[in-house]
Design an enzyme around this catalytic site. Structure first.
Site, short mmCIF file in Angstrom:
data_model
loop_
_atom_site.label_atom_id
_atom_site.label_comp_id
_atom_site.label_asym_id
_atom_site.label_seq_id
_atom_site.Cartn_x
_atom_site.Cartn_y
_atom_site.Cartn_z
N GLU A 137 -22.50 -0.20 92.99
CA GLU A 137 -23.46 0.78 93.49
C GLU A 137 -24.89 0.37 93.15
OE1 GLU A 137 -25.02 5.26 92.69
OE2 GLU A 137 -22.87 4.95 92.39
N CYS A 196 -20.62 6.35 100.31
CA CYS A 196 -20.69 7.78 100.03
C CYS A 196 -22.06 8.31 100.44
CB CYS A 196 -20.46 8.02 98.54
SG CYS A 196 -20.71 9.76 98.06
N SER A 225 -13.96 1.69 86.86
CA SER A 225 -14.49 2.91 87.48
C SER A 225 -15.53 3.53 86.55
CB SER A 225 -13.35 3.90 87.74
OG SER A 225 -13.86 5.20 87.96
N SER A 226 -16.78 3.53 86.96
CA SER A 226 -17.86 4.05 86.11
C SER A 226 -17.63 5.51 85.77
CB SER A 226 -19.21 3.88 86.81
OG SER A 226 -20.24 4.48 86.06
N THR A 238 -25.12 7.23 90.80
CA THR A 238 -24.55 8.57 90.96
C THR A 238 -23.44 8.89 89.97
OG1 THR A 238 -22.91 7.82 92.58
CG2 THR A 238 -25.06 8.55 93.44
N HIS A 296 -12.62 2.32 93.22
CA HIS A 296 -12.10 1.59 92.07
C HIS A 296 -10.79 2.22 91.58
CE1 HIS A 296 -16.28 -0.26 91.16
NE2 HIS A 296 -15.56 -1.02 91.93
#
Length: 322
Positions: A134, A104, A231-232, A173, A47
């Site tokens: 995710e 990942c 973007s978390s 994550t 992201h």
């Protein structure tokens, strides 16, 4: 010409790219080098607009779904670092697409944990944010209804499982360590026999970047997180800075995004970057401040990072010799 005011810059360390992001970006770049353009990428590889735009210029084509990819293409198709539901590689295989999985490895670990819990007949809770890719990928590892999403402490207080003695949880994550700890504590209090991960699901990079912000945020007048709004892990860094008492905590994708009115009288500034944000943008933002202030730079470190994740086998350098 009047002298520029002094500004202390405190750089958070570690910041920026993690091993999983490096692996994902390298996968696309190696695929372009080895197979030529185009290389299709399902969803943003990470992201970050700067990264995505850079890969587009090299010949990557980003799609949201495999249906957007032409029939009978021999071009590689890369799955993003966030992971995908099982239906996606199955669909790729049915269409004879050449796929490269850049998920990942720490996300893959969560997928495996969930699969083991399911095999053992446990009801599974996933702590995470709905619609994040995710989370969509993790939910999609198992049949519908096998995993229940828990987004808030309130969810943890009110959820009613079928069998309170046969439960397990996994987590996204890239969450806030503190928020997740609160939710896990509530679940363990209500369901003492709940099974958790052997090792924390929140990835080392998320943890380390949050720890660095916790050190810096209380001692600076403002803090900038370099990162994208979707973007978390970057959003969590901004929230951590606010929680630690930093009055001005800002998320910025580029120097051009900065609202200079907010930084008028500051004497100190913290800077960090989310795990998908390149260091070149940290430098760009520091250059923008250097035009307005005389900078005095120091670094505050929370951890050393030396993690490395191997590339997918098809694009490793030694693959040519196999």
């Amino acid at each position: 010409m009047s002298a520029k005011p002094d500004l202390k810059i405190v750089l958070c360390s570690p910041r920026g790219f993690c091993a999983g992001v490096v692996r994902a970006i390298d996968t696309v770049e190696r695929a372009l080098d080895k197979y030529g353009a185009p290389v299709y990428v399902r969803h943003e590889i990470v992201h970050n607009k700067y990264v995505v735009d850079g890969l587009k210029k090299k010949g990557a084509i980003f799609v949201e779904e495999l249906a957007e990819i032409p029939e009978n293409t021999t071009a590689p198709v890369v799955f993003s670092a966030h992971g995908v539901p099982k239906s996606v590689p199955a669909d790729a295989q049915s269409r004879n697409l050449f796929s490269l999985d850049a998920t990942c490895p720490l996300v893959t670990k969560v997928h495996r944990e969930a699969a083991i819990h399911f095999k053992r007949g446990r009801e599974i809770f996933l702590i995470g944010h709905s619609h994040h890719p995710e989370v969509v990928g993790t939910l999609g590892q198992l049949p519908p209804g096998a995993v229940t999403l828990i987004e808030t402490a309130e969810d943890a207080k009110t959820i009613t499982p079928k069998d309170p003695n046969n439960l397990a949880f996994v987590t996204q994550t890239t969450l806030s360590i503190d928020d997740t700890a609160e939710i896990v504590a509530l679940l363990k209090e209500r369901f003492p026999n709940i099974n958790g991960p052997h090792k924390e699901d929140i990835c080392y990079a998320t943890t380390n970047r949050q720890l660095a912000v916790k050190k810096v945020a209380p001692v600076v007048d403002a803090l900038i997180v370099v990162g994208a709004p979707n973007s978390s892990n970057s959003q969590r860094l901004r929230e951590v800075a606010e929680r630690e008492g930093c009055k001005i905590a800002v998320l910025a994708q580029r120097a051009a995004d900065l609202d200079w009115g907010r930084f008028g009288n500051i004497k100190s500034l913290g800077i960090t970057a989310g795990a998908s944000a390149p260091e070149v943008i940290v430098e760009e933002i520091m250059d923008a401040f250097a035009e307005r202030y005389t900078l005095h730079v120091e670094t505050v470190s929370a951890a050393e990072e030396n993690e490395f994740f191997p590339l997918p086998r098809q694009v490793r350098p030694e693959a040519a010799a196999e």
